[in-house]
Design a protein around this motif. Structure first.
Motif, PDB file in Angstrom:
ATOM      1  N   UNK A 183       0.824  -1.314   0.042  1.00 34.67           N
ATOM      2  CA  UNK A 183       0.032  -0.107  -0.124  1.00 34.67           C
ATOM      3  C   UNK A 183       0.782   1.284   0.030  1.00 34.67           C
ATOM      4  N   UNK A 184       2.055   1.206   0.791  1.00 33.98           N
ATOM      5  CA  UNK A 184       2.923   2.390   0.916  1.00 33.98           C
ATOM      6  C   UNK A 184       3.366   2.628  -0.398  1.00 33.98           C
ATOM      7  N   UNK A 185       3.898   1.447  -1.043  1.00 33.28           N
ATOM      8  CA  UNK A 185       4.477   1.586  -2.453  1.00 33.28           C
ATOM      9  C   UNK A 185       3.598   2.322  -3.523  1.00 33.28           C
ATOM     10  N   UNK A 186       2.358   1.786  -3.386  1.00 39.12           N
ATOM     11  CA  UNK A 186       1.272   2.336  -4.305  1.00 39.12           C
ATOM     12  C   UNK A 186       1.288   3.858  -4.249  1.00 39.12           C
ATOM     13  N   UNK A 238      14.441   4.664  -0.354  1.00 35.96           N
ATOM     14  CA  UNK A 238      15.256   5.517  -1.177  1.00 35.96           C
ATOM     15  C   UNK A 238      14.402   6.164  -2.239  1.00 35.96           C
ATOM     16  N   UNK A 239      13.421   5.581  -2.486  1.00 33.58           N
ATOM     17  CA  UNK A 239      12.461   6.219  -3.531  1.00 33.58           C
ATOM     18  C   UNK A 239      11.629   7.519  -3.021  1.00 33.58           C
ATOM     19  N   UNK A 240      11.160   7.275  -1.635  1.00 34.64           N
ATOM     20  CA  UNK A 240      10.538   8.345  -0.728  1.00 34.64           C
ATOM     21  C   UNK A 240      11.578   9.476  -0.660  1.00 34.64           C
ATOM     22  N   UNK A 241      12.787   9.295  -0.150  1.00 34.14           N
ATOM     23  CA  UNK A 241      13.715  10.130  -0.094  1.00 34.14           C
ATOM     24  C   UNK A 241      14.037  11.000  -1.356  1.00 34.14           C
ATOM     25  N   UNK A 242      13.994  10.217  -2.409  1.00 35.71           N
ATOM     26  CA  UNK A 242      14.218  10.907  -3.755  1.00 35.71           C
ATOM     27  C   UNK A 242      12.844  11.693  -4.231  1.00 35.71           C
ATOM     28  N   UNK A 287       8.306  16.588  -4.655  1.00 34.52           N
ATOM     29  CA  UNK A 287       7.058  15.638  -5.007  1.00 34.52           C
ATOM     30  C   UNK A 287       6.348  15.194  -3.770  1.00 34.52           C
ATOM     31  N   UNK A 288       6.889  15.202  -2.590  1.00 33.67           N
ATOM     32  CA  UNK A 288       6.277  14.862  -1.286  1.00 33.67           C
ATOM     33  C   UNK A 288       6.991  16.159  -0.407  1.00 33.67           C
ATOM     34  N   UNK A 289       6.155  16.357   0.649  1.00 36.67           N
ATOM     35  CA  UNK A 289       7.000  16.951   1.660  1.00 36.67           C
ATOM     36  C   UNK A 289       7.542  16.334   2.774  1.00 36.67           C
ATOM     37  N   UNK A 290       8.387  16.822   3.738  1.00 41.11           N
ATOM     38  CA  UNK A 290       9.123  16.329   4.647  1.00 41.11           C
ATOM     39  C   UNK A 290       8.258  15.579   5.497  1.00 41.11           C
ATOM     40  N   UNK A 291       7.086  16.012   6.050  1.00 40.79           N
ATOM     41  CA  UNK A 291       6.203  15.236   6.938  1.00 40.79           C
ATOM     42  C   UNK A 291       5.543  13.955   6.327  1.00 40.79           C
ATOM     43  N   UNK A 292       5.251  14.111   5.119  1.00 44.11           N
ATOM     44  CA  UNK A 292       4.926  12.734   4.686  1.00 44.11           C
ATOM     45  C   UNK A 292       5.995  11.686   4.396  1.00 44.11           C
ATOM     46  N   UNK A 293       7.076  12.091   4.080  1.00 39.24           N
ATOM     47  CA  UNK A 293       8.509  11.301   4.021  1.00 39.24           C
ATOM     48  C   UNK A 293       8.540  10.667   5.371  1.00 39.24           C
TER      49      UNK A 293
END
Length: 253
Positions: free
Chosen positions: A85-88, A138-142, A148-154
């Motif tokens: 789910x997180x990956x999607x 690593x993709x979320x950090x990218x 594409x996302x903010x720090x809180x979402x990361x």
């Protein structure tokens, strides 16, 4: 006519390594030893040691070990569902980048390669989940680096994935071998009575062996003439659930 060659074969071995690119995944591999009032957290290396032990006990016809394998498989399935789910969600975020921009794979220039010794299929399934989490991290950090996302979402994504894996690894921490087999229950002997007092009752389907985990080992009962071929795997926790760091070290690089 030439005689066939009867030279005995050795055992098959493979050199397996796990490559990790993020500190987040490496911390989950190692876990955390107990230090003073700070409780220990079992990492993947400790989980694998316990999974190997449970697998060995289930092969020796211990119904309590079989019950544990069922619990672990259910937890593995639930953890995988959350990570998928997180990956999607991450893939949806990455699609927001313009098609003219190739973001690449965000690989570490000096990844850590860890030797892996796994004797139980459930250990490999957990290993795959950690590899999935490393890719997710690593993709979320990218995605955060490219706005594409903010720090809180990361932070939320990384912590949710890590929480799921820590919960999986800690599941096996209390495991202790019961020392009984199904023949003890059939005989109704003192060992079976003592095991019931210590570990509780088992569902009849587990006790009679009709319900076993998908990746349960073949049962090798004593007197069957079959050699298990596996040395006992010591627990990485003591009877109080405290991590034995010296045993965890054996699974570190």
């Amino acid at each position: 006519m030439a005689q066939p060659n009867h030279t005995p074969l050795g055992t098959l071995r493979s050199q397996i390594q796990l490559t990790l690119h993020t500190h987040h995944a490496i911390r989950l591999w190692h876990g955390r030893p107990q230090a003073g009032d700070l409780h220990g957290i079992l990492g993947l290396s400790g989980f694998v040691a316990q999974a190997n032990r449970i697998h060995r006990d289930a092969a020796a016809d211990d119904p309590y070990a079989d019950a544990w394998l069922l619990r672990i498989e259910a937890k593995l399935d639930a953890t995988r569902t959350v990570l998928l789910t997180l990956r999607e969600e991450l893939r949806d975020a990455l699609t927001q980048a313009p098609s003219a921009l190739d973001l690449g794979d965000n690989l570490n220039t000096a990844p850590v390669r860890l030797p892996v010794t796994v004797n139980a299929p459930l250990g490999f399934l957990a290993l795959y989940l950690l590899a999935d989490y490393d890719e997710l991290a690593r993709l979320a950090i990218l995605a955060q680096h490219t706005a594409l996302i903010d720090g809180l979402t990361l932070d939320l994504w990384l912590e949710e994935g890590a929480h799921q894996l820590r919960s999986l690894f800690s599941l096996v921490q209390p495991y202790r071998s019961s020392g009984v087999c199904r023949n003890d229950f059939a005989a109704g002997n003192a060992k079976a009575s003592h095991a019931r007092e210590q570990f509780g009752e088992l569902p009849q389907s587990v006790l009679d062996g009709s319900q076993r985990a998908r990746h349960a080992p073949a049962i090798r009962r004593s007197g069957s003439g079959k050699n298990t071929g596996a040395a006992p795997v010591p627990s990485v926790v003591d009877d109080n659930g405290v991590l034995d760091q010296s045993l965890i070290e054996e699974h570190r690089p």
